[in-house]
Every structure is written in structure tokens, then in C-alpha cells.
Design a protein around this motif. Structure first.
Motif, PDB file in Angstrom:
ATOM      1  N   GLU A  40       0.864  -1.191   0.000  1.00 36.31           N
ATOM      2  CA  GLU A  40       0.000   0.000   0.000  1.00 36.31           C
ATOM      3  C   GLU A  40       0.897   1.236   0.000  1.00 36.31           C
ATOM      4  O   GLU A  40       1.499   1.570   1.013  1.00 36.31           O
ATOM      5  CB  GLU A  40      -0.894   0.017   1.252  1.00 36.31           C
ATOM      6  N   TYR A  42       0.149   4.454  -0.286  1.00 35.55           N
ATOM      7  CA  TYR A  42      -0.404   5.540   0.527  1.00 35.55           C
ATOM      8  C   TYR A  42      -1.478   4.941   1.427  1.00 35.55           C
ATOM      9  O   TYR A  42      -2.536   4.522   0.945  1.00 35.55           O
ATOM     10  CB  TYR A  42      -1.006   6.629  -0.358  1.00 35.55           C
ATOM     11  N   ARG A 217       5.774   7.355  -0.845  1.00 40.96           N
ATOM     12  CA  ARG A 217       4.958   6.640   0.144  1.00 40.96           C
ATOM     13  C   ARG A 217       4.419   7.610   1.185  1.00 40.96           C
ATOM     14  O   ARG A 217       5.020   8.650   1.471  1.00 40.96           O
ATOM     15  CB  ARG A 217       5.771   5.534   0.833  1.00 40.96           C
ATOM     16  N   GLY A 238      -5.277   7.272  -1.152  1.00 38.81           N
ATOM     17  CA  GLY A 238      -4.652   6.027  -0.755  1.00 38.81           C
ATOM     18  C   GLY A 238      -5.654   5.060  -0.174  1.00 38.81           C
ATOM     19  O   GLY A 238      -6.865   5.199  -0.357  1.00 38.81           O
TER      20      GLY A 238
END
Length: 597
Positions: A40, A42, A217, A238
Motif C-alpha cells: 500500500e 499511501y 509513500r 490512498g
């Protein structure tokens, strides 16, 4: 020079991952979740207070920031991710913000926010002079606002192939405070339109969206999804991983992890409590949190477990106070949700019903704006995010939420008491109540407690609009009977093939001298009932039969062999207590007592 302890130090209140690891303090390894989180880019995680979120932020900083590369092996030695790194370690420049550090005084909030963020940004850039020479730092810091400074940084990082990881802890801290104490208009001033906080997150979104923008990120954590919904019109930059089963155990302790901690300190001869007894206490007071429908594991609150261990080591008795004040959510933070114009609103009624029923079936909403917070499903979802309700089961595809443990139950009853007092519905001297409950627990003097509360209810007319039904009476009395920590308080306790309205079980691990416990059956007669004597007699007869069954349950003498359980019948006619006495049982065996006055 002081002698170092012969056991790993309990890092209660510590959130510096590197410091914990290098000092070899206690650490429960959660690093395996780094691997899953990397999927993942964000991510947004909501968890209750004091659950280990800040330590997780520190872990990510130490794992990814190139500044800490030289100490990586020592910091992560023996951990899951240290033995099997992902290849992304020590490759980023991290920008870490903790918004609990921002002074939340409304008049200076924007200036304080800008100053704090600028100091953090400048410090991070100076850690990497090889990537950000002095001229670049000047250009990045030159624009007037933190939003424009970040835009410059993202552009520069994108042009120079610099990978950025933004970490935000307590993202909603000052926003929640402003909302609670200054109202929706003040809150909207910086979370909507051209507000500085909305602009900050809009800049992050721009950095994430732009090709080659440098923001590789992003990880954000807090206690509520409301602010994120407001500042981003839904978390659309995100993944909201808060309700994902893969991350259920990322923060918090499983029962197996807690048991290993207790057994470790026992084996080091610094924890002399019985392991099963300690696990029982912590399970009753600290366990019961589950954050995903598909998850099968309940979690213990991290802070509460460390609090218990800290106060038990070396070789001390059960902590005098089982509830750590740091886990409390101040009533002031909830007041605006329960009170409108000095009147208790529908959310209060919902909270009162939950405390009475102990559970509610509802879908958990992943996000919702402030304007929709009064919707029942959103309010219940917020209680879940706060840790006041937790997933117990899934019934017909809908989560069943329940109060997770005794600590939260005490907090919930406290909110009811505070709300009643706040709007002048009902208020009594809690010190006096505690004194009476102390005599009830230690000497079996139960009658003064009910006489005091019954007279107070009769005297204060404000409560009368709220005394309408057995469950309401039960919840009201429970809010005051739960003040003491002598007892484990249970509503609808299963006994004798039935459910006792209230069971007060002695907390023997803390107070082994207690010999009095109580089962209480409540009956309610409507105010319109005219044949009071006959109706009261019928209610007493029914309650007597129920209590006799409950008192005959063989589990009571088996679990509490030296404790005398007293069965009490309390009958209300509207707001008037018309009967209160101990049942005279038709059975004769140890552990059961009738008219003990």
C-alpha cells in the motif's frame, strides 16, 4: 552507578523504536507487517488511543530512512524484518510529523502549525546534505506556507530522483480538540475551503498524484476518520486499511503475545503473580478489541498491558488501580456529540441503550464528514474507532459491536454520569457514593447505597423524564454502582439458565478479603400503573424466583468458594423506588444469603 535491571525494561510510554531496540527493552515483534504494508503506497490507519501507533511510525522511520542506515543491523537485529528485509530499507528520506505537538490554541493555531511543520521539514533536509545542498534547502524553505514549501520539495525530489516517505502521527489531534471545545465553525475554518489544513493535505495529494513528484509513500494514523473525510472529501489519496483483516494485529497485543510476556518475566523471577490469574485480570480489563469483520483474533490494548506489567514488576501485587488514566477519552471530547443546547440528544439515547444492551448490530462506515456524524451508523462507527465498541461477531452479514472490556465499560458509565450532570438532569456526590459502596463491599451494608440513590432520584426532578422502563433504570443504577473497583461489573450475567440484571463479582485478585457479592434483579412499574401494591407483590414474587435460580448456580461457589452472594430485589414505580430488599432463598447452602441487613 545504578545497577541495570536483570530483566528487559518495560517501555511504558516509550514510542522511540530505535531507543527501545538499542537498549534491549521489551519489544513485541510486529515488523512482519512492514512487508504487507509495502503493498500500500499511501495508507491510512485508525486505531484507539494508546494502542502503539506512534511506535509503529517510529519503526517505519527507522526502517526506511537512509539517515539511520548505519545502525540498521543493530536496530533490527533478531526481528522478522531484520532477518528478511524487503529491499526497500534505508532508501528514503522520511518526513515525520506528529500533530499532537502543535499548540491547539485557536487564535494562534495556523501560525503554530506552520512553525512546527517548517522546523520539522528543515531538520529533515539538513540530515541529508548530500541530497539537499544549502542552496536547495533555501529554495525549498523560501515560500511562505508549509503547503508551498512541500510543493517545492516534491518538485525538487522528483527532478533529482529522491524518494520521499511522509509519516503523519496524530493527524487529527488538534482538529478534534478544536471541534470539541470551539465548535464546528472553528473546525471548518481550517478543514474546508481554503483552510490551511486542507491545503496541507491537498499538497500531499498533489505530490502523490504527480508523475515524478517525489512523494513515493505516505502513512497517516489517528483516532478518527472524520477529519480525513473533511480535508480530502473522502480518503482518495490512498488505502484506508483500518478495517482490513491483514492489519488487525499490526498494533495491539494478541493473547498469545501477552502470555509470552508474562511467562518471560515469570521465568526471570521478577513476576510472582500466578500466570493464569494475571491473564484472567488482563483479559477482563484490557482485551476484546477487533477491528476487521473477517479477523478472528481479539487484541489487548498495548498501553494497558505495559501498565499492568510495569506496576507488577519486580514481584509486586496486582496494581491497585487497573485503569490507566492515559487511555481515557476525556468526556469533553465527546460532549458535542451528546449535548445540543443544554439538552441530551439522540446520540446520548443511543449511547445509553448500548450501555444497557451491551451490544448493537451495525455496519462500520469507513469514513464520514462531520455533518453526517449525527447519523446513528456514523456515531456508532466513531465509537468503534475510538475503541469504545468492538466487533464481537458478524450476524446476517452485519457486524455485532459490543463494549470490549471492563475498562471501557467503566468509561462508558462515566460518560453517562457526566452527561446527566452536564445538563442538570441528575447529580450526586460521587465521593459519598464511593464511601457507601466501600461499606457494601467490605461489610455487606448494601441498604444505604440504594436508600441514598433512591432518595436522590426522588429529590431531583430532572431525572424523571429519563426514568421510563426497566432497561433505563438498570442503566442508570449501573452508572453509579460501577463507580467502585471492588467488583467486576456485569450486566445480564448468565446464571441458572437465565440472566441476572446486575452481577457484582468481587475483584479478589486485588481485594482478597472481600466476602460479599451481589446479584441484583430490577423490576419497573409504569407510572400509569394504579394497583401499585398488587403489581409490586407480583414483581417481587417473579424476582425472587429468578434470584433463587441464579443463586443456585453451582458456578458461584466453585468460582468464589469463600464469598457470600446476596440476592437483591429493587422495584421502581416510575422514578420512585417502592421496594428494595434481599431475597430469602428457599435453599440452604454455603455461599447464598438472604435477608442480610
Amino acid at each position: 552507578m545504578s545497577t541495570p535491571p536483570a530483566h528487559p525494561r518495560i517501555p511504558y510510554g516509550e514510542a522511540d523504536f530505535r531507543r527501545i531496540r538499542l537498549n534491549r527493552w521489551l519489544y513485541v515483534d510486529k515488523t512482519r507487517f512492514v512487508r504487507r504494508l509495502e503493498q500500500e503506497r499511501y495508507a491510512f490507519l485508525i486505531r484507539p488511543r494508546r494502542f502503539g501507533k506512534s511506535l509503529w511510525i517510529s519503526l517505519l522511520e527507522n526502517y526506511y530512512d537512509r539517515f539511520w542506515a548505519d545502525g540498521f543491523d543493530a536496530t533490527f537485529a533478531g526481528t522478522d524484518i531484520g532477518q528478511h528485509p524487503t529491499g526497500e530499507q534505508s532508501r528514503y528520506v522520511t518526513l515525520r510529523f506528529n500533530f499532537s505537538m502543535v499548540n491547539d490554541k485557536l487564535e494562534t493555531l495556523e501560525r503554530e502549525f506552520e512553525t512546527y511543520c517548517m522546523i520539522e521539514l528543515r531538520g529533515r533536509l539538513r540530515r541529508h546534505p548530500d541530497l539537499f545542498p544549502a542552496a536547495a534547502v533555501r529554495d525549498i524553505l523560501e515560500p511562505p506556507s508549509i503547503a508551498s514549501k512541500l510543493s517545492e520539495l516534491f518538485m525538487y525530489a522528483g527532478d533529482h530522483d529522491i524518494r520521499l516517505y511522509v509519516l503523519i502521527d496524530e493527524y487529527d489531534n488538534f482538529a478534534n480538540t478544536v471541534l470539541a471545545y470551539h465548535g464546528a465553525e472553528a473546525y471548518h475554518s481550517f478543514t474546508h475551503g481554503g483552510g490551511f489544513y486542507r491545503n496541507f493535505f491537498a499538497t500531499l495529494k498533489g505530490g502523490a498524484d504527480r508523475s515524478g513528484g517525489g512523494l513515493e509513500r505516505l502513512f497517516i494514523t489517528g483516532v478518527s476518520p472524520v477529519t480525513m473525510d473533511d480535508i480530502t472529501s473522502g480518503f482518495n489519496i490512498g488505502s484506508n486499511i483500518s478495517l482490513e483483516p491483514d492489519f488487525n494485529e499490526m498494533v495491539g497485543f494478541t493473547e498469545a503475545e501477552v502470555r509470552r510476556l508474562v511467562e518471560t518475566y515469570r521465568d526471570l523471577d521478577v513476576f510472582n503473580q500466578d500466570v493464569e490469574t494475571a491473564m484472567g485480570i488482563m483479559g477482563e480489563w484490557y482485551n476484546g478489541y477487533r477491528f476487521a469483520e473477517e479477523a478472528e483474533t481479539d487484541l489487548y490494548n498495548t498501553d494497558m498491558v505495559l501498565y499492568y506489567l510495569k506496576h507488577s514488576i519486580p514481584n509486586r501485587r496486582v496494581p491497585t488501580y487497573l485503569i490507566d488514566t492515559n487511555v481515557r477519552i476525556d468526556y469533553g471530547k465527546l460532549r458535542h456529540l451528546l449535548v445540543v443546547g443544554r439538552q441530551l440528544n439522540g446520540n446520548f439515547d443511543l449511547l445509553r441503550d448500548i450501555v444497557g444492551e451491551q451490544q448493537v448490530d451495525t455496519r462500520i462506515q469507513p469514513s464520514f464528514p462531520l455533518e453526517r456524524l449525527t447519523d446513528p451508523e456514523n456515531f456508532l462507527s466513531l465509537l468503534h474507532y475510538f475503541g469504545l465498541l468492538s466487533i464481537r461477531d458478524v450476524v446476517d452479514g452485519v457486524p455485532r459491536l459490543a463494549i470490549p472490556n471492563q475498562t471501557v465499560k467503566r468509561l462508558m458509565y462515566g460518560y453517562l454520569r457526566d452527561a446527566f450532570r452536564d445538563v442538570d438532569v441528575f447529580s450526586v456526590n460521587l465521593f459519598r457514593v464511593e464511601q457507601l459502596l466501600m461499606a457494601m463491599a467490605n461489610r455487606g451494608e448494601w441498604r444505604p447505597v440504594f436508600d441514598f440513590l433512591g432518595e436522590a432520584i426522588m429529590r431531583q426532578t430532572g431525572i424523571r423524564d429519563y426514568i421510563s422502563g426497566e432497561k433505563v433504570v438498570q442503566g442508570f443504577l449501573a452508572a453509579y454502582l460501577s463507580v467502585t473497583d471492588y467488583y467486576v461489573f456485569r450486566s445480564e450475567a448468565e446464571l441458572g439458565k437465565g440472566y441476572a440484571d446486575i452481577a457484582l463479582e468481587p475483584q479478589l485478585a486485588q481485594y482478597p478479603h472481600l466476602r460479599h457479592a451481589y446479584l441484583i434483579e430490577l423490576k419497573y412499574l409504569k407510572r400509569t400503573e394504579s394497583a401499585i401494591e398488587a403489581a409490586t407483590a407480583a414483581a417481587v414474587e417473579m424476582a425472587t424466583a429468578q434470584l433463587e435460580r441464579y443463586l443456585a448456580d453451582e458456578r458461584l461457589p466453585r468460582q468464589f468458594p469463600e464469598v457470600r452472594f446476596i440476592g437483591l430485589i429493587v422495584v421502581f414505580h416510575g422514578w420512585e423506588m417502592v421496594f428494595c430488599d434481599a431475597v430469602r432463598p428457599s435453599i440452604d447452602r454455603p455461599g447464598v444469603v438472604g435477608n442480610d441487613r
